[in-house]
Design a protein around this motif. Structure first.
Motif, mmCIF file in Angstrom:
data_model
loop_
_atom_site.group_PDB
_atom_site.id
_atom_site.type_symbol
_atom_site.label_atom_id
_atom_site.label_comp_id
_atom_site.label_asym_id
_atom_site.label_seq_id
_atom_site.Cartn_x
_atom_site.Cartn_y
_atom_site.Cartn_z
ATOM 1 N N GLU A 46 4.886 1.723 -6.621
ATOM 2 C CA GLU A 46 4.271 3.203 -6.099
ATOM 3 C C GLU A 46 2.998 2.825 -5.553
ATOM 4 O OE1 GLU A 46 6.143 2.309 -8.524
ATOM 5 O OE2 GLU A 46 6.712 3.945 -9.958
ATOM 6 N N ASN A 47 2.247 2.015 -6.342
ATOM 7 C CA ASN A 47 0.783 1.767 -5.989
ATOM 8 C C ASN A 47 0.335 1.310 -4.514
ATOM 9 O OD1 ASN A 47 1.576 -0.489 -7.216
ATOM 10 N ND2 ASN A 47 -0.463 -1.093 -7.688
ATOM 11 N N GLY A 48 1.481 1.042 -4.017
ATOM 12 C CA GLY A 48 1.314 0.596 -2.412
ATOM 13 C C GLY A 48 1.516 -0.869 -2.166
ATOM 14 N N ASN A 62 -5.527 -11.988 -10.541
ATOM 15 C CA ASN A 62 -6.407 -11.415 -9.660
ATOM 16 C C ASN A 62 -6.174 -9.593 -9.947
ATOM 17 O OD1 ASN A 62 -7.615 -9.694 -7.694
ATOM 18 N ND2 ASN A 62 -6.586 -10.703 -5.912
ATOM 19 N N PRO A 63 -7.459 -8.948 -10.413
ATOM 20 C CA PRO A 63 -7.408 -7.812 -11.105
ATOM 21 C C PRO A 63 -7.069 -6.670 -9.777
ATOM 22 C CG PRO A 63 -9.793 -8.309 -11.010
ATOM 23 C CD PRO A 63 -8.780 -9.732 -10.712
ATOM 24 N N PHE A 64 -7.170 -7.281 -8.612
ATOM 25 C CA PHE A 64 -6.918 -6.270 -7.485
ATOM 26 C C PHE A 64 -5.678 -6.265 -6.959
ATOM 27 C CE2 PHE A 64 -11.548 -6.841 -7.394
ATOM 28 C CZ PHE A 64 -11.890 -5.598 -8.000
ATOM 29 N N CYS A 65 -4.696 -7.143 -7.813
ATOM 30 C CA CYS A 65 -3.265 -7.208 -7.201
ATOM 31 C C CYS A 65 -2.272 -7.076 -8.603
ATOM 32 C CB CYS A 65 -3.336 -8.614 -6.867
ATOM 33 S SG CYS A 65 -1.645 -9.268 -5.982
ATOM 34 N N THR A 66 -1.971 -5.871 -8.322
ATOM 35 C CA THR A 66 -1.233 -5.353 -9.718
ATOM 36 C C THR A 66 -0.217 -4.335 -9.288
ATOM 37 O OG1 THR A 66 -2.976 -3.557 -9.987
ATOM 38 C CG2 THR A 66 -3.237 -5.408 -11.324
ATOM 39 N N ALA A 68 2.796 -1.053 -10.395
ATOM 40 C CA ALA A 68 2.424 0.431 -10.946
ATOM 41 C C ALA A 68 2.460 0.595 -12.379
ATOM 42 C CB ALA A 68 3.541 1.385 -10.210
ATOM 43 N N GLY A 69 2.677 -0.807 -13.263
ATOM 44 C CA GLY A 69 2.493 -0.771 -14.432
ATOM 45 C C GLY A 69 1.121 -1.367 -15.086
ATOM 46 N N GLU A 70 0.421 -1.818 -13.958
ATOM 47 C CA GLU A 70 -0.986 -2.616 -13.948
ATOM 48 C C GLU A 70 -0.512 -4.043 -14.531
ATOM 49 O OE1 GLU A 70 -3.887 -1.136 -16.831
ATOM 50 O OE2 GLU A 70 -5.491 -1.469 -15.017
ATOM 51 N N PHE B 25 -6.017 3.365 -9.506
ATOM 52 C CA PHE B 25 -4.799 3.430 -10.265
ATOM 53 C C PHE B 25 -5.003 2.473 -11.501
ATOM 54 C CE2 PHE B 25 -0.286 2.691 -10.867
ATOM 55 C CZ PHE B 25 0.257 3.724 -10.122
ATOM 56 N N TYR B 26 -5.011 3.164 -12.727
ATOM 57 C CA TYR B 26 -5.458 2.590 -13.852
ATOM 58 C C TYR B 26 -6.954 2.150 -13.383
ATOM 59 C CZ TYR B 26 -0.936 3.143 -15.356
ATOM 60 O OH TYR B 26 0.467 3.735 -15.886
ATOM 61 N N ASN B 28 -7.452 -0.435 -11.362
ATOM 62 C CA ASN B 28 -7.571 -0.961 -10.129
ATOM 63 C C ASN B 28 -8.138 -0.083 -8.965
ATOM 64 O OD1 ASN B 28 -7.407 -2.512 -7.825
ATOM 65 N ND2 ASN B 28 -5.075 -3.144 -8.179
ATOM 66 N N GLN B 99 3.337 12.114 -8.331
ATOM 67 C CA GLN B 99 2.127 11.191 -7.697
ATOM 68 C C GLN B 99 2.155 11.189 -6.084
ATOM 69 O OE1 GLN B 99 1.969 6.364 -8.082
ATOM 70 N NE2 GLN B 99 1.741 7.524 -10.044
ATOM 71 N N ASN B 168 -9.516 -4.362 -1.129
ATOM 72 C CA ASN B 168 -8.775 -5.745 -1.628
ATOM 73 C C ASN B 168 -7.401 -5.351 -2.234
ATOM 74 O OD1 ASN B 168 -8.289 -7.950 -2.963
ATOM 75 N ND2 ASN B 168 -10.176 -8.418 -3.905
ATOM 76 N N LEU B 169 -6.325 -5.565 -1.609
ATOM 77 C CA LEU B 169 -5.163 -5.502 -1.880
ATOM 78 C C LEU B 169 -4.719 -4.222 -2.639
ATOM 79 C CD1 LEU B 169 -4.705 -9.162 -3.381
ATOM 80 C CD2 LEU B 169 -3.654 -8.336 -1.353
ATOM 81 N N THR B 170 -4.218 -4.180 -3.751
ATOM 82 C CA THR B 170 -3.822 -2.939 -4.106
ATOM 83 C C THR B 170 -5.019 -1.827 -4.804
ATOM 84 O OG1 THR B 170 -3.165 -3.894 -6.352
ATOM 85 C CG2 THR B 170 -1.373 -3.362 -4.694
#
Lengths: 218, 217
Positions: A46-48, A62-66, A68-70, B25-26, B28, B99, B168-170
């Protein structure tokens, strides 16, 4: 294999080569473990993200690569990132082959309730209401009965709905039900279970496929 | 023209009573430094629009815990432990929005549209409380109103002096669309702001004309 794993493994048999699939947290997510070798699917989140897999423990997080459940993830070679609008355009717009969700209740009209227990905490629906609208096939997965033994496949859901008349199929550890315009049809039955037993544990009415098959997994 | 300001000056653009769209999103994509400064400055009676609020220690949820918020529009808020009680006690209003509908309502707000017509939420609490059923072209739809903010608070990975942004990515998630839907777009930029021309035009995620204020994180 416990009952949740059995359900997940049966869901995995629905994955066809090249399918784009969104799997809900928990039980649906287990299904990737049982993917038939040689079958390539594109997981969507969902987050893309389109085309990802679990985080490779050899690689730094990588905190920028998660997802939808983080959870940290790895984007596959050839994967893609989109924004939230486009992500739900993919979901709502019919670009997913399959959306698999966990459920608290389902009913014989194909409605599903999975976001709120009456009187419970108003945590919100997240993307669940979107995920039951638009995918070519929407599958609800759950254990057949509640912990107290009560039925979860009902004539009519009593919990607040996630979607009305949206399901294509329901998979429990006892069987595989297809949702048709004429109602629920039991297509597959688990080994060592009888139809009478399923009827006793189900409030909804259903018919039994005249070519009823045994529910098997890979 | 985009301004590059320090954190304190930048956050002064937010006023009491504002509607604040928050990317992320949380954790991120959440502009935590801007939220730090908002808590310090204490603008109150805010309406916050965010995917999930995250927790009362991290993300937009901190504004709720600090008592600065009168209304939240979220798709999910299961990690915000203090919220249910505040809602029950009438201290805060909570609007829940699926969402994808949330993203699309923000898009409508930013793209000059009068709202959205969607199948999502028909027959649910969303229809009963926050939408309106209508029948068009032989089908039922749920009307949901557009969302705009006075301010959007955004986190970006890279930016140039023209305000062009790259995520940066997501990290991208809601950040991209929210830049279209607010009067003032306030961006926390995580890497050093680069000279114009450093970002190839076809790699720009948000064109700089949408960005008003950048803060170097």
């Amino acid at each position: 294999m416990n009952s949740k794993e059995f359900i997940a493994a049966r869901v995995a048999k629905e994955f066809k080569d090249g399918d784009t699939v969104n799997l809900g947290a928990g039980l649906p997510n287990l299904a990737v473990k049982y993917l038939t070798p040689g079958t390539k699917i594109y997981l969507q989140a969902e987050n893309g993200i389109v085309g990802f897999g679990p985080h490779d423990p050899e690689q730094p997080i990588n905190p920028f690569c998660t997802d939808a459940g983080e959870n940290p993830i790895t984007i596959n070679k050839g994967g893609a990132i989109v924004d939230s609008v486009t992500s739900f355009g993919l979901i709502r717009g019919g670009h997913l082959k399959l959306s698999v969700l966990g459920a608290m209740q389902v009913d014989e009209e194909g409605s599903i309730a999975n976001w709120l227990v009456p009187g419970g905490k108003m945590a919100g629906m997240g993307g669940a209401m979107d995920l039951v609208c638009g995918a070519k096939k929407v599958i609800a997965t759950m254990e057949h009965n509640a912990k107290d033994g009560s039925a979860k496949i009902l004539k009519k859901c009593t919990y607040p709905l996630t979607g009305e008349r949206v399901l294509s199929a329901i998979v429990t550890e006892l069987g595989f039900f297809e949702v048709t315009p004429e109602g629920l049809v039991l297509r597959e039955i688990s080994p060592n279970v009888t139809v009478d037993e399923i009827r006793a544990r189900t409030e909804a009415s259903f018919t039994v496929d005249e070519n009823l098959k045994e529910m098997t997994v890979n | 023209m985009v301004q590059i300001l320090n954190l304190e000056e930048a956050v002064r653009h937010i006023k009491d009573g504002d509607i604040v769209l928050g990317g992320g999103f949380y954790a991120n994509g959440t502009p935590e430094r801007i939220i730090d400064e908002m808590i310090k400055q204490g603008q109150k009676d805010l309406t916050i629009v965010n995917n999930d609020g995250n927790t009362t220690e991290k993300g937009m949820g901190r504004l709720v815990a600090a008592g600065l918020v009168k209304k939240c529009i979220f798709s999910w808020c299961g990690r915000m432990t203090c919220l249910p009680q505040m809602v029950d006690e009438g201290k805060i209003e909570l609007e829940l929005c699926p969402q994808g509908s949330l993203a699309e309502r923000i898009r409508a707000g930013g793209f000059g549209l009068g709202g959205i017509l969607t199948p999502v939420g028909l027959g649910t609490m969303v229809e009963a409380k926050w939408g309106e059923r209508t029948h068009l072209n032989g089908q039922d739809w749920l009307y949901q109103s557009p969302i705009r903010g006075n301010v959007a608070i955004i986190e970006a990975d890279r930016a140039d002096e023209e305000g062009n942004l790259v995520f940066n990515l997501t990290q991208r998630n809601f950040n991209q669309i929210m830049c279209y839907a607010a009067d003032v777009v306030l961006v926390q930029v995580n890497n050093p702001i680069e000279p114009a021309g450093s970002i190839h035009p076809q790699e720009v995620h948000v064109p700089g004309i949408l960005v008003d204020v950048m803060v170097q994180a």
